[in-house]
Design a protein around this motif. Structure first.
Motif, PDB file in Angstrom:
ATOM      1  N   SER A 187       0.816  -1.232   0.000  1.00 42.72           N
ATOM      2  CA  SER A 187       0.000   0.000   0.000  1.00 42.72           C
ATOM      3  C   SER A 187       0.840   1.269   0.000  1.00 42.72           C
ATOM      4  N   ASN A 188       1.966   1.252  -0.740  1.00 43.49           N
ATOM      5  CA  ASN A 188       2.883   2.389  -0.680  1.00 43.49           C
ATOM      6  C   ASN A 188       2.517   3.492  -1.677  1.00 43.49           C
ATOM      7  N   VAL A 189       1.237   3.784  -1.834  1.00 45.90           N
ATOM      8  CA  VAL A 189       0.882   4.898  -2.723  1.00 45.90           C
ATOM      9  C   VAL A 189       0.995   6.209  -1.954  1.00 45.90           C
ATOM     10  N   PRO A 190       1.432   7.280  -2.621  1.00 45.28           N
ATOM     11  CA  PRO A 190       1.483   8.578  -1.945  1.00 45.28           C
ATOM     12  C   PRO A 190       0.080   8.975  -1.483  1.00 45.28           C
ATOM     13  N   LEU A 191      -0.025   9.429  -0.231  1.00 49.75           N
ATOM     14  CA  LEU A 191      -1.351   9.719   0.317  1.00 49.75           C
ATOM     15  C   LEU A 191      -2.078  10.797  -0.476  1.00 49.75           C
ATOM     16  N   ASP A 192      -1.322  11.788  -0.998  1.00 49.59           N
ATOM     17  CA  ASP A 192      -2.054  12.847  -1.702  1.00 49.59           C
ATOM     18  C   ASP A 192      -2.597  12.366  -3.043  1.00 49.59           C
ATOM     19  N   MET A 193      -2.172  11.162  -3.451  1.00 44.90           N
ATOM     20  CA  MET A 193      -2.754  10.604  -4.664  1.00 44.90           C
ATOM     21  C   MET A 193      -4.115   9.971  -4.354  1.00 44.90           C
ATOM     22  N   ILE A 194      -4.270   9.545  -3.097  1.00 49.42           N
ATOM     23  CA  ILE A 194      -5.507   8.865  -2.729  1.00 49.42           C
ATOM     24  C   ILE A 194      -6.550   9.861  -2.266  1.00 49.42           C
TER      25      ILE A 194
END
Length: 346
Positions: A187-194
């Motif tokens: 789950s290493n997606v950048p938070l501001d992408m989510i």
């Protein structure tokens, strides 16, 4: 002061990686204040060293975020959070075990208090790349969560080959042509992408360009029913259903494109009728419509029977005034939808 707090509904099958993502939000040093609402604390397993304070059902973390559980009523939990001083940059609601994120999403349209202070930003679905093929076969929930999403985090991509990934992504797009897919490990997606996607913001529905609509399909009134594109199974393609996986049966997406201007009242009435008749089966719908004699674009979206629509910005000089609609749902009759839509031509 009149800023509404954006809400992300986070869904996904057990073990897909939602908890890893939530723990990142609750522990990383991202400098934002998030409120995380979970079904059960036990599942998240909050690290006691990171807790700075707890009152009743709310745990406050040392990075400024808070975590609380839904016991009973989501609306009550939300209004409690909104009363806390300092406010939040965003709220994330985890829907473990809830088959259909629909009712959670609908909360943000039907309750006036909630609507006044929060806005639904997106439904984000976490998918486990390794186990998805199995899940699509045996779990109606997993299929619905994908069909419902505004974006998809395809997690555990390090556990499968590139060829398998491409196959999985193709299957996801069959169920949901509109949601971008972000590949991730742990789950290493950048938070501001989510967060901050604007998946439910009518003004941000700028173009509906499902990835499978290549220019060759663009003839007037063309209907593209993705569910029958099952090239490698040598089945009879007459019925427009995905017949290779039990749980996928009946869920498909239908895209309609029409390049003549529409009669505004007629197209609005038709969309309403479709949703009244088939609302429970229509998970999501979005559309941009060119209305005769109107410079602005008519934009609408629906969650089950709840419909929002509005005239948004004017068509730009360089835009072709094509109407595009996408329906995602169960047992959709592509030909009937196409005929109904075309009957609304001005």
């Amino acid at each position: 002061m009149n800023q509404k707090t954006p809400v992300t509904v986070l869904t996904g099958y057990l073990g897909a990686g939602k908890t890893t993502l939530l723990n990142r939000i609750l522990s990383e040093d991202h400098g934002r204040r998030y409120a995380v609402i979970v079904n059960e604390f036990g599942e998240v397993g909050i690290d006691n060293d990171l807790i700075v304070g707890a009152d009743e059902e709310v745990f406050e973390m040392n990075n400024g975020c808070v975590c609380c559980t839904v016991r009973g009523d989501l609306i009550r939990v939300l209004s409690g959070l909104m009363k806390r001083k300092g406010g939040f940059d965003a709220i994330i609601i985890e829907t473990t075990g809830l088959a259909d994120p629909g009712p959670v999403a609908q909360t943000f349209f039907v309750d006036d208090d909630v609507r006044a202070r929060t806005e639904l930003d997106s439904v984000t679905t976490v998918v486990d790349a390794l186990h998805l093929p199995l899940r699509l076969g045996d779990s109606r929930e997993a299929v619905e969560q994908i069909a419902f999403a505004d974006q998809i985090i395809l997690n555990k991509t390090d556990l499968v080959s590139e060829a398998q990934l491409r196959d999985i992504e193709a299957r996801i797009r069959r169920l949901n042509p509109l949601a971008p897919i972000h590949r991730a490990q742990r789950s290493n997606v950048p938070l501001d992408m989510i967060l901050g996607r604007g998946g439910f913001d009518l003004e941000r529905i700028t173009e509906l360009q499902p990835e499978f609509l290549n220019p060759a399909h663009g003839e007037p009134g063309h209907v593209h029913d993705e569910s029958c594109e099952d090239h490698d199974h040598g089945h009879d393609h007459q019925h427009g259903h995905a017949h290779d996986h039990a749980a996928e049966a009946g869920i498909s997406s239908v895209s309609l494109i029409f390049d003549r201007p529409m009669n505004g009242p007629r197209v609005s009435a038709w969309i309403n009728d479709v949703l009244q008749a088939q609302g429970p089966d229509i998970l999501r719908a979005k559309g941009i419509v060119s209305v005769a004699g109107e410079d602005r674009r008519l934009v609408f979206q629906a969650v089950h029977m709840i419909l929002e629509g509005d005239l948004q910005r004017p068509w730009r000089e360089d835009e072709t005034r094509t109407s595009r609609l996408v329906f995602i749902g169960r047992n959709l009759d592509a030909e009937a939808l196409k005929a109904g839509f075309e009957a609304c031509a001005a």
